[in-house]
Design a protein around this motif. Structure first.
Motif, mmCIF file in Angstrom:
data_model
loop_
_atom_site.group_PDB
_atom_site.id
_atom_site.type_symbol
_atom_site.label_atom_id
_atom_site.label_comp_id
_atom_site.label_asym_id
_atom_site.label_seq_id
_atom_site.Cartn_x
_atom_site.Cartn_y
_atom_site.Cartn_z
ATOM 1 N N LYS A 74 -1.354 2.983 -14.331
ATOM 2 C CA LYS A 74 -1.052 2.782 -12.920
ATOM 3 C C LYS A 74 -2.323 2.384 -12.155
ATOM 4 N N VAL A 75 -2.206 1.318 -11.377
ATOM 5 C CA VAL A 75 -3.333 0.809 -10.597
ATOM 6 C C VAL A 75 -3.207 1.321 -9.165
ATOM 7 N N LEU A 76 -4.212 2.090 -8.716
ATOM 8 C CA LEU A 76 -4.168 2.727 -7.395
ATOM 9 C C LEU A 76 -5.410 2.366 -6.583
ATOM 10 N N PRO A 77 -5.352 1.303 -5.773
ATOM 11 C CA PRO A 77 -6.489 0.975 -4.902
ATOM 12 C C PRO A 77 -6.651 2.024 -3.799
ATOM 13 N N GLY A 78 -7.863 2.080 -3.249
ATOM 14 C CA GLY A 78 -8.114 2.939 -2.105
ATOM 15 C C GLY A 78 -7.401 2.415 -0.874
ATOM 16 N N LEU A 79 -7.003 3.326 0.013
ATOM 17 C CA LEU A 79 -6.252 2.968 1.224
ATOM 18 C C LEU A 79 -6.883 3.663 2.427
ATOM 19 N N SER A 80 -7.355 2.861 3.391
ATOM 20 C CA SER A 80 -7.951 3.399 4.621
ATOM 21 C C SER A 80 -7.297 2.721 5.817
ATOM 22 N N PRO A 81 -6.056 3.059 6.120
ATOM 23 C CA PRO A 81 -5.341 2.356 7.181
ATOM 24 C C PRO A 81 -5.878 2.699 8.572
ATOM 25 N N ILE A 82 -5.809 1.725 9.467
ATOM 26 C CA ILE A 82 -6.091 1.946 10.881
ATOM 27 C C ILE A 82 -4.746 1.882 11.585
ATOM 28 N N LEU A 83 -4.254 3.031 12.032
ATOM 29 C CA LEU A 83 -2.903 3.158 12.573
ATOM 30 C C LEU A 83 -2.915 3.448 14.060
ATOM 31 N N ALA A 84 -1.941 2.867 14.764
ATOM 32 C CA ALA A 84 -1.713 3.152 16.180
ATOM 33 C C ALA A 84 -0.261 2.818 16.490
ATOM 34 N N ASP A 85 0.159 3.072 17.721
ATOM 35 C CA ASP A 85 1.548 2.796 18.084
ATOM 36 C C ASP A 85 1.870 1.310 18.018
ATOM 37 N N GLN A 95 -19.819 -1.528 4.970
ATOM 38 C CA GLN A 95 -18.703 -0.802 5.559
ATOM 39 C C GLN A 95 -17.418 -1.255 4.873
ATOM 40 N N TRP A 96 -16.386 -0.428 4.975
ATOM 41 C CA TRP A 96 -15.109 -0.790 4.386
ATOM 42 C C TRP A 96 -14.234 -1.425 5.456
ATOM 43 N N ARG A 97 -13.779 -2.654 5.226
ATOM 44 C CA ARG A 97 -12.886 -3.350 6.145
ATOM 45 C C ARG A 97 -11.468 -3.217 5.614
ATOM 46 N N SER A 98 -10.658 -2.445 6.287
ATOM 47 C CA SER A 98 -9.310 -2.181 5.802
ATOM 48 C C SER A 98 -8.379 -3.359 6.069
ATOM 49 N N PRO A 99 -7.627 -3.780 5.049
ATOM 50 C CA PRO A 99 -6.605 -4.805 5.275
ATOM 51 C C PRO A 99 -5.292 -4.218 5.798
ATOM 52 N N PHE A 100 -5.270 -2.900 6.025
ATOM 53 C CA PHE A 100 -4.062 -2.208 6.480
ATOM 54 C C PHE A 100 -4.277 -1.730 7.916
ATOM 55 N N VAL A 101 -4.017 -2.599 8.871
ATOM 56 C CA VAL A 101 -4.289 -2.330 10.281
ATOM 57 C C VAL A 101 -3.054 -2.648 11.102
ATOM 58 N N GLY A 102 -2.604 -1.703 11.928
ATOM 59 C CA GLY A 102 -1.484 -1.991 12.802
ATOM 60 C C GLY A 102 -0.606 -0.787 13.064
ATOM 61 N N SER A 103 0.600 -1.063 13.516
ATOM 62 C CA SER A 103 1.585 -0.011 13.758
ATOM 63 C C SER A 103 2.067 0.550 12.421
ATOM 64 N N PRO A 104 2.753 1.697 12.414
ATOM 65 C CA PRO A 104 3.296 2.220 11.158
ATOM 66 C C PRO A 104 4.165 1.205 10.423
ATOM 67 N N GLU A 105 4.952 0.438 11.146
ATOM 68 C CA GLU A 105 5.807 -0.573 10.519
ATOM 69 C C GLU A 105 4.969 -1.669 9.861
ATOM 70 N N THR A 106 3.918 -2.105 10.562
ATOM 71 C CA THR A 106 3.053 -3.152 10.018
ATOM 72 C C THR A 106 2.330 -2.675 8.760
ATOM 73 N N VAL A 107 1.803 -1.461 8.804
ATOM 74 C CA VAL A 107 1.092 -0.921 7.641
ATOM 75 C C VAL A 107 2.059 -0.726 6.470
ATOM 76 N N ALA A 108 3.261 -0.238 6.747
ATOM 77 C CA ALA A 108 4.257 -0.088 5.689
ATOM 78 C C ALA A 108 4.621 -1.447 5.093
ATOM 79 N N ASP A 109 4.723 -2.472 5.943
ATOM 80 C CA ASP A 109 5.005 -3.827 5.452
ATOM 81 C C ASP A 109 3.923 -4.293 4.484
ATOM 82 N N GLU A 110 2.659 -4.036 4.847
ATOM 83 C CA GLU A 110 1.551 -4.489 4.010
ATOM 84 C C GLU A 110 1.508 -3.712 2.695
ATOM 85 N N ILE A 111 1.774 -2.407 2.756
ATOM 86 C CA ILE A 111 1.845 -1.608 1.525
ATOM 87 C C ILE A 111 2.932 -2.161 0.613
#
Length: 445
Positions: free
Chosen positions: A266-277, A358-374
């Protein structure tokens, strides 16, 4: 919608954090990295959200400029043993180096954790990236990179051999007959190899999951070869979807070439999401964090890949300096990627530090946006799951309470555990006992 594949989620418990500012969060205890209460709380929250595992990182060398969490933290096996009795389902994974330990000790420690947790232990196999670690273990110099990986492969082979010291039914414990052990089902290892000589047997039976799960995190060619050969899962870093897909395809191909089922790693990349409304609010958080960064600390973080080489001695606006005189014997794969990128793009030291310090997260946005990217990464075969960095309480709560339910609603992530062991969570098989196999094959015939 039901998926044939199951998304996996791990929680990297990072205490006061490995970035510049997390430790200043008012809601985060200043002693989080050494507070067993903090770790227990986070593990229980991750378990309530049905995460596959919690993960404790480690390395045996620090400097005064090392990130806050690394400066003052608990030893992984001691910590995970405490978490084992404070939780009931979640997997418990810890890092331990093959360069500065002995196989018998490691087999005993992780085997014990597997019993204490009733089959939830996992070992993240590393060879130690930081050259400075040698001085903490009585060595004048770190092992050369190629030797580290050759040693690691033999080390894991020995440990797994020791975990098979007893067949599953060796302990008959027949009180009436006065027979505790069926002696023919205890097996010495008698290993004599290039790096280790280990007699065995290990004084410990197999656990409910057979053996602890093996993880690996190396990204160099030798690291990927090792992971493909030994790992049930790999922890990796991917800056974007394409990078993740390339690593995923390469590792699975290496595993298949060795005769392994690629689905069993199983391949598990690190995840550092930036979440907001909203997406706009999340982007504003990114800009604010960027503006608050200290360039001097970026240089320190950049230098970590080169055994904490001091990049502050160079002109920051000159081309990235020639580091060919350095051994690149620390985090080799990452260091080589930095050098190659800086040369190919003609980056200055300042630009390189902003890119890699620094780590630049590709997972940035609302919960829906981050879930879409995941989902995009998962469906696009860039990941089988993710390892979420856990430090700021508010960020972890947002992910658990708003992203996880979206993933569950889409059928991507479990709503409850289907089994008790880490292997059952990950969907990787129990390894057959090496000494029982001839008898089983003969019985089948």
């Amino acid at each position: 919608m039901t998926q044939s594949r199951q998304l996996h989620l791990g929680a990297i418990l990072e205490g006061v954090g490995t970035d510049q500012h997390a430790w200043r969060d008012p809601a985060l205890p200043s002693n989080a990295s050494i507070s067993i209460d903090w770790y227990i709380e986070q593990a229980r929250l991750a378990e309530a959200a049905k995460f596959d595992l919690v993960f404790i990182v480690d390395s045996p060398f620090i400097t005064p400029d090392t990130a806050p969490h690394f400066l003052n933290r608990l030893e992984p096996l001691t910590l995970l043993s405490a978490l084992a009795v404070a939780t009931s389902h979640i997997g418990l994974v810890g890092t331990l180096t093959t360069s500065y330990w002995e196989p018998y000790n490691v087999a005993r420690q992780f085997g014990s954790l597997d019993h204490i947790s009733k089959g939830r232990a996992g070992w993240n196999v590393v060879t130690t990236g930081l050259e400075g670690a040698a001085g903490n273990y009585g060595r004048d110099a770190h092992f050369p990179h190629a030797e580290r990986y050759a040693r690691a492969r033999e080390f894991v082979d020995v440990v797994q051999g020791l975990w098979d010291s007893y067949e599953d039914d060796a302990f008959v414990a027949d009180k009436a007959a006065g027979v505790f052990l069926e002696k023919t089902k205890q097996h010495r290892l008698d290993h004599k190899g290039q790096f280790f000589s280990v007699a065995g047997p290990l004084a410990l039976s197999r656990s409910p999951q057979g053996q602890p799960v093996i993880f690996q995190a190396g990204d160099s060619t030798q690291g990927r070869d090792l992971g493909a050969a030994i790992a049930d899962g790999t922890f990796t870093i991917a800056a974007d979807l394409a990078t993740g897909q390339a690593y995923y395809a390469d590792l699975k191909a290496r595993a298949a070439a060795l005769g392994r089922n690629p689905d069993h790693i199983k391949v598990l990349p690190g995840l550092s999401p930036i979440l907001a409304d909203s997406d706009a609010e999340a982007q504003a958080i990114v800009r604010a964090q960027h503006e608050a960064l200290d360039f001097g600390k970026l240089l320190v973080q950049l230098g970590r890949a080169f055994n904490y080489h001091d990049f502050a001695q160079y002109d920051p606006d000159a081309p990235f300096p020639d580091v060919s005189g350095l051994s690149l014997n620390s985090y080799k794969g990452h260091a080589e990627r930095i050098v190659a990128t800086a040369r190919a793009e003609g980056l200055s030291l300042r630009q390189t530090a902003w890119r890699f310090g620094q780590w630049r997260s590709p997972f940035v946005g609302s919960p829906e946006t981050v879930a879409d990217e995941i989902e995009r990464w998962f469906v696009g075969r860039a990941a089988d799951g993710f390892n979420l960095r856990v430090t700021r309480p508010g960020e972890f709560a947002l992910f658990r309470e708003r992203v996880v339910p979206i993933l569950q609603k889409r059928g991507l992530f479990r709503t409850d555990y289907a089994g008790q062991t880490l292997r059952s969570h990950l969907g990787v098989p129990v390894p057959p006992h090496r000494h029982a196999q001839p008898a089983l094959a003969e019985a089948a015939e």
